[in-house]
Design an enzyme around this catalytic site. Structure first.
Site, short mmCIF file in Angstrom:
data_model
loop_
_atom_site.label_atom_id
_atom_site.label_comp_id
_atom_site.label_asym_id
_atom_site.label_seq_id
_atom_site.Cartn_x
_atom_site.Cartn_y
_atom_site.Cartn_z
N SER A 1 0.85 -1.20 0.00
CA SER A 1 0.00 0.00 0.00
C SER A 1 0.88 1.25 0.00
O SER A 1 2.11 1.17 0.12
CB SER A 1 -0.94 0.01 1.21
OG SER A 1 -0.20 -0.04 2.41
N SER B 1 11.35 10.32 7.35
CA SER B 1 10.18 11.19 7.60
C SER B 1 10.69 12.55 8.06
O SER B 1 11.81 12.68 8.56
CB SER B 1 9.34 10.56 8.70
OG SER B 1 8.37 11.48 9.16
N TYR C 1 8.02 7.01 17.01
CA TYR C 1 8.15 7.11 15.55
C TYR C 1 9.31 8.04 15.20
O TYR C 1 10.18 7.70 14.39
CB TYR C 1 6.83 7.64 14.98
CG TYR C 1 6.78 7.75 13.48
CD1 TYR C 1 6.71 6.60 12.69
CD2 TYR C 1 6.81 8.99 12.84
CE1 TYR C 1 6.65 6.70 11.30
CE2 TYR C 1 6.75 9.09 11.46
CZ TYR C 1 6.67 7.95 10.69
OH TYR C 1 6.61 8.05 9.32
N LYS D 1 12.81 7.14 13.28
CA LYS D 1 13.20 7.77 12.02
C LYS D 1 14.49 8.59 12.18
O LYS D 1 15.27 8.70 11.24
CB LYS D 1 12.06 8.65 11.49
CG LYS D 1 10.80 7.85 11.10
CD LYS D 1 11.02 6.95 9.89
CE LYS D 1 9.73 6.28 9.43
NZ LYS D 1 9.90 5.45 8.24
N THR E 1 -1.73 8.55 2.46
CA THR E 1 -1.73 7.09 2.53
C THR E 1 -2.52 6.68 3.78
O THR E 1 -2.94 7.54 4.55
CB THR E 1 -0.29 6.52 2.67
OG1 THR E 1 0.18 6.84 3.99
CG2 THR E 1 0.66 7.10 1.65
N1 LIG Z 1 2.21 8.76 4.75
C1 LIG Z 1 2.97 9.67 5.33
O1 LIG Z 1 2.48 10.76 5.69
C2 LIG Z 1 4.42 9.41 5.56
C3 LIG Z 1 5.23 10.50 5.88
C4 LIG Z 1 6.57 10.27 6.12
C5 LIG Z 1 7.08 9.01 6.03
N2 LIG Z 1 6.28 7.94 5.73
C6 LIG Z 1 6.88 6.62 5.69
O2 LIG Z 1 6.58 6.01 4.45
C7 LIG Z 1 6.65 4.59 4.59
C8 LIG Z 1 5.43 3.97 3.92
O3 LIG Z 1 4.27 4.35 4.64
P1 LIG Z 1 2.92 4.76 3.90
O4 LIG Z 1 2.64 6.15 4.21
O5 LIG Z 1 2.97 4.31 2.50
O6 LIG Z 1 1.84 3.92 4.75
P2 LIG Z 1 1.19 2.49 4.50
O7 LIG Z 1 0.33 2.52 3.30
O8 LIG Z 1 0.60 2.11 5.80
O9 LIG Z 1 2.44 1.57 4.18
C9 LIG Z 1 3.16 0.89 5.16
C10 LIG Z 1 3.70 -0.37 4.54
O10 LIG Z 1 4.52 -1.05 5.50
C11 LIG Z 1 4.14 -2.42 5.51
N3 LIG Z 1 4.40 -3.01 6.83
C12 LIG Z 1 4.01 -2.52 8.03
N4 LIG Z 1 4.34 -3.40 8.99
C13 LIG Z 1 4.93 -4.46 8.38
C14 LIG Z 1 5.47 -5.70 8.82
N5 LIG Z 1 5.44 -6.05 10.12
N6 LIG Z 1 5.99 -6.54 7.91
C15 LIG Z 1 5.99 -6.21 6.59
N7 LIG Z 1 5.51 -5.07 6.10
C16 LIG Z 1 4.98 -4.20 6.99
C17 LIG Z 1 2.64 -2.40 5.19
O11 LIG Z 1 2.24 -3.64 4.63
P3 LIG Z 1 1.38 -4.77 5.37
O12 LIG Z 1 0.39 -4.09 6.27
O13 LIG Z 1 0.76 -5.52 4.22
O14 LIG Z 1 2.36 -5.59 6.09
C18 LIG Z 1 2.59 -1.33 4.12
O15 LIG Z 1 2.89 -1.88 2.86
C19 LIG Z 1 6.73 4.33 6.10
O16 LIG Z 1 8.06 4.04 6.43
C20 LIG Z 1 6.32 5.65 6.71
O17 LIG Z 1 6.90 5.84 7.97
C21 LIG Z 1 4.95 8.13 5.49
#
Ligand SMILES: NC(=O)c1ccc[n+]([C@@H]2O[C@H](COP(=O)([O-])OP(=O)(O)OC[C@H]3O[C@@H](n4cnc5c(N)ncnc54)[C@H](OP(=O)(O)O)[C@@H]3O)[C@@H](O)[C@H]2O)c1
Length: 261
Positions: A20, A138, A151, A155, A183
């Site tokens: 995702s 992040s 968190y 990071k 997301t």
């Molecule tokens: N969205 C934001 O605002 C934002 C901002 C800054 C940084 N980020 C970073 O971007 C990255 C991606 O996040 P996102 O925003 O795309 O959110 P997301 O859609 O929730 O993606 C998180 C991903 O991590 C996987 N994941 C979580 N726990 C896991 C586990 N135990 N084993 C394997 N996979 C795992 C989830 O897959 P499953 O649930 O299928 O395991 C999912 O594919 C993260 O590192 C987040 O900290 C996001």
């Protein structure tokens, strides 16, 4: 694309967190560029559905990174196409809890997924290949923000490890520091009880569109950038954090009252 940019065609890219959000959007873009993909996350069905949509060579390597044998998993990923050119460490978990109510176990979970997993995978790969490491950090890895003690710590640690790797060894690393991106990260964010927050935060919805974020990430990787900041308002908060800390504290503190609401 400029002459010296990385051409993703035919490159083997392992994406963790591909089911995702940012990982999925990166998989879609890389498939358009005909990269060969290895997709990892827990939700195997989502990965299979995504793989079926992508017009390129894709291998699904589903795993729960929290308790997987990461040495064996890295071994499988290496043998999937015979090598790995790029690893995108996108798997991550958010947090919604104040420090005063957060048990140590929650901190351990956040550190495990957000920090130790990418460090372990990198450690297993370093002796055998010089894959370009793309680390999704992040803005919380650059400054503190209420409700994110664990968190932000994970990071910050991630940035510390990979920034050090950049100056220690001849390993290409791109650290990405996004602000809010549209997301479901807030849905799965851990609360003080260890359960998922389960709420799509309004601020998250107003974030950068995920496809725009993925485009900026790939552009930065193609140009071998060492650090890519992708943010809107958070950029100004970060600027204040350095140049007018008192105002940064005042603004950031206001968000304490919204944690978990
Ligand atoms: N969205 C934001 O605002 C934002 C901002 C800054 C940084 N980020 C970073 O971007 C990255 C991606 O996040 P996102 O925003 O795309 O959110 P997301 O859609 O929730 O993606 C998180 C991903 O991590 C996987 N994941 C979580 N726990 C896991 C586990 N135990 N084993 C394997 N996979 C795992 C989830 O897959 P499953 O649930 O299928 O395991 C999912 O594919 C993260 O590192 C987040 O900290 C996001």
């Amino acid at each position: 694309m400029q002459e010296n940019d990385i051409n993703f065609t035919g490159k083997v890219v392992w994406i963790t967190g591909a089911s995702s959000g940012i990982g999925e959007a990166l998989a879609v873009l890389l498939a358009e560029k005909k990269a060969k993909l290895i997709l990892t996350a827990r939700r195997e069905a989502q990965l299979e559905t995504l793989a079926a949509r992508l017009d390129t060579n894709v291998i699904v390597l589903a795993a729960d990174l929290y308790d997987a044998d990461l040495s064996a998993l890295t071994g499988y990923a290496l043998t999937a196409f015979g090598n790995i050119d790029i690893v995108i460490h996108a798997a991550g978990v958010g947090q919604r809890s104040l420090a005063v109510e957060t048990p140590l176990e929650v901190y351990r979970q956040l550190m495990e997924i957000n920090f130790f997993v990418p460090v372990a995978i990198t450690g297993y790969l370093l002796p055998v290949c010089k894959a370009h490491m793309v680390v999704i950090g992040s803005m919380s890895g650059l400054m503190g923000f209420p409700g994110r003690t664990g968190y932000a710590a994970s990071k910050h640690a991630l940035k510390g490890y990979f920034e050090t790797l950049q100056v220690e060894q001849d390993v290409p690393v791109t650290i990405v520091s996004p602000g809010r991106v549209q997301t479901g990260l807030s849905l799965s964010a851990i609360t003080a009880s260890g359960k998922a927050h389960g709420v799509m935060d309004e601020a998250q919805l107003k974030g950068i569109p995920v496809s725009a974020c993925a485009t900026r990430i790939l552009d930065g990787v193609a140009k071998r950038k060492k650090h890519v900041i992708i943010a809107r308002k958070e950029k100004y908060l970060y600027w204040l954090h350095w140049w007018w800390p008192a105002l940064y504290h005042k603004i950031a503190k206001k968000y304490s009252f919204t944690v978990g609401k």
